[in-house]
Design an enzyme around this catalytic site. Structure first.
Site, mmCIF file in Angstrom:
data_model
loop_
_atom_site.group_PDB
_atom_site.id
_atom_site.type_symbol
_atom_site.label_atom_id
_atom_site.label_comp_id
_atom_site.label_asym_id
_atom_site.label_seq_id
_atom_site.Cartn_x
_atom_site.Cartn_y
_atom_site.Cartn_z
ATOM 1 N N PRO A 86 12.093 70.035 50.984
ATOM 2 C CA PRO A 86 10.882 70.097 50.191
ATOM 3 C C PRO A 86 9.724 70.691 50.956
ATOM 4 O O PRO A 86 9.240 70.107 51.928
ATOM 5 C CB PRO A 86 10.607 68.628 49.875
ATOM 6 N N GLU A 87 9.274 71.825 50.498
ATOM 7 C CA GLU A 87 8.037 72.400 50.989
ATOM 8 C C GLU A 87 7.071 72.360 49.815
ATOM 9 O O GLU A 87 7.381 71.744 48.802
ATOM 10 C CB GLU A 87 8.280 73.831 51.489
#
Length: 269
Positions: free
Chosen positions: A2-3
């Site tokens: 997750p960015e």
DNA sequence: CGCGGGCCCTGTGAGC
DNA sequence: TGCTCACAGGGCCCGC
């Protein structure tokens, strides 16, 4: 996993389902995912209303009706989903909120690099740097000037800019035509200008496609992202550059895979 | 005090 | 088919 685009996608899908919801019960299967150690999360959250959910950097910040806050970080393999009571509880599900409407919010994270962080009245941003979507080029230039690290490594530092990770740094550097091993303090104004635009363009496009799913990422509804199909360098070692046809190279910087096109991202200038 | 490396974890897929 | 090993979206902590 997750960015910024993935975390924002989780918030976007979670928000309509939990904003205004009452947490009727809290089930914590592992207390060691909670920071600070010893926080009585069950006591803090039971019978509270979730008044707001938002993203800051890669953090999913919850604000409660009593004004207290906490955030969830997804680490590498974290998932935050809304599910029905009867759906199977998968291995590595560490935390469950029972909401008043009968649904459950579940946090599952096999590698446990993520976790739940109690803030109380503390600032959700902590020591994080500015948000990349509203970042100004002169601001980024000033920050990059202060470090001799590779530009790739510097951009992964959440204190410099908050929300970029391995995928989007590689994609942004490619879009800006910047060599990842260029020393951060050696970028000129034009390069930083181009990089600032590239960061925003890449993040915006990724968000439009609900982020990238390489393996684990899903939004609150369990839906995968689609942006991985549009990566131009990340995880494309040996494949032709979609801009110039050259071969994409993979190197390791600071222990992280780094993908770039040697023709589009030249070492010199 | 900035920076690089080690480490925290589990699961998966490639290679033998 | 089965084993071993490298590697994975992140980030903290430790020396140097």
């Amino acid at each position: 996993m997750p960015e910024l685009p993935e975390v924002q996608t989780v918030v976007n899908t979670l928000s309509p389902r939990v904003t205004g919801a009452t947490i009727r019960a809290v089930t914590l299967h592992r207390i060691d995912i909670v920071t600070p150690i010893g926080t009585d999360l069950v006591k803090h959250l039971t019978n509270r209303v979730i008044s707001q959910i938002e993203r800051r950097g890669k953090r999913i910040v919850f604000t409660l009706d009593d004004g207290n806050r906490f955030f969830i970080h997804l680490g590498m393999t974290g998932r935050l989903t809304v599910e029905s009571l009867d759906s199977e509880i998968l291995k590595h599900t560490h935390l469950i909120f029972d909401l008043h409407d009968g649904s459950q919010v579940r946090f599952r994270d096999p590698r446990r690099f993520g976790g739940v962080f109690w803030l109380g009245s503390d600032d959700p941003a902590g020591t994080m740097g500015p948000e990349p979507m509203t970042l100004r080029a002169d601001e980024l230039f000033a920050k990059l000037k202060k470090t001799k690290r590779f530009v790739k490594t510097a951009l992964l530092d959440q204190k410099l800019v908050a929300g970029l990770g391995n995928i989007y740094v590689d994609e942004a550097l490619h879009a800006a035509g910047i060599y990842p091993k260029l020393r951060a303090d050696r970028l000129n104004r034009q390069q930083v200008e181009k990089l600032t635009v590239a960061i925003k363009t890449v993040l915006k496009r990724a968000l439009k496609h609900r982020g990238s799913t390489l393996r684990d990422f899903v939004d609150a509804d369990g839906l995968k992202g689609a942006f991985q199909k549009l990566h131009r360098v990340y995880d494309r070692e040996g494949k032709p550059c979609l801009t110039c046809g050259g071969s994409i190279k993979r190197i390791v910087l600071g222990g992280r895979s780094t993908h770039f096109c040697p023709k589009c991202q030249k070492r010199s200038k």
